[in-house]
Design an enzyme around this catalytic site. Sequence first.
Site, PDB file in Angstrom:
ATOM      1  N   ASP A 210       4.260 -14.824  11.230  1.00 25.37           N
ATOM      2  CA  ASP A 210       2.880 -15.206  10.612  1.00 25.37           C
ATOM      3  C   ASP A 210       1.980 -14.273  11.129  1.00 25.37           C
ATOM      4  O   ASP A 210       1.281 -14.182  12.123  1.00 25.37           O
ATOM      5  CB  ASP A 210       2.625 -16.609  11.467  1.00 25.37           C
ATOM      6  CG  ASP A 210       1.205 -17.174  11.195  1.00 25.37           C
ATOM      7  OD1 ASP A 210       0.569 -16.596  10.347  1.00 25.37           O
ATOM      8  OD2 ASP A 210       1.203 -18.638  11.461  1.00 25.37           O
TER       9      ASP A 210
ATOM     10  N   HIS B  92      -2.516  10.465   0.621  1.00 26.29           N
ATOM     11  CA  HIS B  92      -2.664   9.007  -0.058  1.00 26.29           C
ATOM     12  C   HIS B  92      -2.884   9.087  -1.534  1.00 26.29           C
ATOM     13  O   HIS B  92      -1.969   8.373  -2.105  1.00 26.29           O
ATOM     14  CB  HIS B  92      -4.041   8.510   0.415  1.00 26.29           C
ATOM     15  CG  HIS B  92      -4.506   6.739   0.149  1.00 26.29           C
ATOM     16  ND1 HIS B  92      -3.794   6.145   0.840  1.00 26.29           N
ATOM     17  CD2 HIS B  92      -5.003   6.365  -0.731  1.00 26.29           C
ATOM     18  CE1 HIS B  92      -3.987   5.011   0.390  1.00 26.29           C
ATOM     19  NE2 HIS B  92      -4.789   4.813  -0.656  1.00 26.29           N
TER      20      HIS B  92
ATOM     21  N   GLU C  39       0.863  -1.317   0.245  1.00 25.05           N
ATOM     22  CA  GLU C  39      -0.076   0.006   0.083  1.00 25.05           C
ATOM     23  C   GLU C  39       0.764   1.127  -0.010  1.00 25.05           C
ATOM     24  O   GLU C  39       1.918   1.308   0.898  1.00 25.05           O
ATOM     25  CB  GLU C  39      -0.877  -0.007   0.987  1.00 25.05           C
ATOM     26  CG  GLU C  39      -2.078   1.153   1.082  1.00 25.05           C
ATOM     27  CD  GLU C  39      -2.929   0.874   2.116  1.00 25.05           C
ATOM     28  OE1 GLU C  39      -3.165  -0.162   2.753  1.00 25.05           O
ATOM     29  OE2 GLU C  39      -3.467   1.796   2.661  1.00 25.05           O
TER      30      GLU C  39
ATOM     31  N   LYS D 105      -7.747  -1.705  11.001  1.00 23.97           N
ATOM     32  CA  LYS D 105      -7.212  -2.031   9.600  1.00 23.97           C
ATOM     33  C   LYS D 105      -5.761  -1.096   9.471  1.00 23.97           C
ATOM     34  O   LYS D 105      -4.617  -1.630   9.210  1.00 23.97           O
ATOM     35  CB  LYS D 105      -7.892  -1.774   8.474  1.00 23.97           C
ATOM     36  CG  LYS D 105      -7.662  -2.298   7.376  1.00 23.97           C
ATOM     37  CD  LYS D 105      -6.852  -1.519   6.281  1.00 23.97           C
ATOM     38  CE  LYS D 105      -6.585  -1.862   4.945  1.00 23.97           C
ATOM     39  NZ  LYS D 105      -5.505  -1.142   4.337  1.00 23.97           N
TER      40      LYS D 105
HETATM   41  C1  MEV Z   1      -6.072   2.670   4.951  1.00 28.28           C
HETATM   42  O1  MEV Z   1      -5.186   1.696   4.427  1.00 28.28           O
HETATM   43  C2  MEV Z   1      -6.052   2.668   6.274  1.00 28.28           C
HETATM   44  C3  MEV Z   1      -7.089   4.017   6.737  1.00 28.28           C
HETATM   45  O2  MEV Z   1      -8.405   3.799   6.437  1.00 28.28           O
HETATM   46  C4  MEV Z   1      -7.076   3.646   8.505  1.00 28.28           C
HETATM   47  C5  MEV Z   1      -8.010   4.710   9.004  1.00 28.28           C
HETATM   48  O3  MEV Z   1      -9.000   4.973   8.397  1.00 28.28           O
HETATM   49  O4  MEV Z   1      -7.959   5.006  10.307  1.00 28.28           O
HETATM   50  C6  MEV Z   1      -6.625   5.376   6.452  1.00 28.28           C
END
Ligand code: MEV
Length: 428
Positions: A286, A383, A85, A270
């Site tokens: 792992d 991003h 990513e 995530k």
């Molecule tokens: C993207 O991989 C992760 C985010 O969505 C985490 C979040 O929203 O806190 C930017």
Amino acid sequence: MQNSVSGFSKFTKAEKIDWLISNYFQSNTNAKANLERYWNSDLALQKLHDEFTENTISNFYLPFGIAPNFLINDKIKVIPMTIEESSVVAAASNAAKFWMQRGGFKAKVISTTKIGQVHFMFNGKTSELEALFKKVKPQLLKDTKSITKNMEARGGGIVNIELINKTSKLNDYYQLHVSFETIDAMGANFINSCLEQIASSLEKHSVNIHIVMSILSNYVPDCLVRAEVSCKVENLVNNEEYSGQEFAEKFIQAVQIAEIEPFRAVTHNKGIMNGIDSVVLATGNDFRAVEAGVHAYAARSGSYSSLTHASIENGFFKFWIEIPLALGTVGGLTGLHPLVKTAMELLGNPSAKELMEIVAVAGLAQNFAAIKSLTTTGIQQGHMKMHLLNILNQFEATEKEKSYLIDYFKTNTVTHSAVVKAIEILRA
Ligand code: MEV
């Protein structure tokens, strides 16, 4: 059945590819060339990778990046991250730099107990089973000695075996709940070998005991690590747009939303796992085990919740994470994969405990960077800047085009359509 195959694992690599191409691809495919393009010309290295798993026909590359400037427990570290990513490594590096100027990260392992279970059925009186267990427990431990000897020499081994009655949930169902200390090993093979030995010893003591299975648990709530950052609220920002207090309050609100709202908590976590998985992967651990255990921990109250927390206390902003991590720095891929060895060397060949601290810090840093962007500029600005190269590569931009467009998007908002339009104009 059409396209089925038997004895496939015995085929040579070339035979496997030929079978695949003739059965699953069109005649004009470039799949074969693509698979072969990723073979390594260093034959010994390729063989090593081939043998990690079965039916290997090629390699699948992921970028191996590094995030410098991580001040952890007063030592500066460069953290290796394996992830595809675009913005993750940049976000980690930004958070590292931010906290480097504010005292850095403090991390501490709270506990290191791992768990395995022998699941079995017993058709009889619980009191009889309890009496039997009490009598045979020393023997069960004794029977594992040949397996535990080396681990005990390193200070680990079996910590305890408990009999658990689960018959209120499932008829006749009991467990031996076994706790382990595995020192610098993740310990999966050690734990599973001990459990299978314990199970086979146990069932010899009663015809009424029927073993169902013996396996470690990837839920390790007593293998916990905590990482934290803190600084004076007014030191949080150094721009005119908003004060430290405003920044901290909004940041804390964002964390509180993730604490009580599962839809947000999953995305919030995530982002944390972006940091955690990438270090776990780079260090040959792992990541599926870590993911499973961490998410179970996030749901331990019965409602899925944030893994991080934040507060303001006595004028100090505090932000922390507490997570279960079963990691190893010996055994498994750690001694085999050349890049994993390099990653470990880069980290100063850490103990499993030190690696737990580093990984927790990577998760916290990632979350800090995400929440900071989300509550200030929004996530897309950074991003999409990082994603720009991916879009340019999709359009097979030349180096000259890339250089012009990267420059152009320094002062223009990156969106997919804006990039497409800019390429079209440039090419026209
Ligand atoms: C993207 O991989 C992760 C985010 O969505 C985490 C979040 O929203 O806190 C930017």
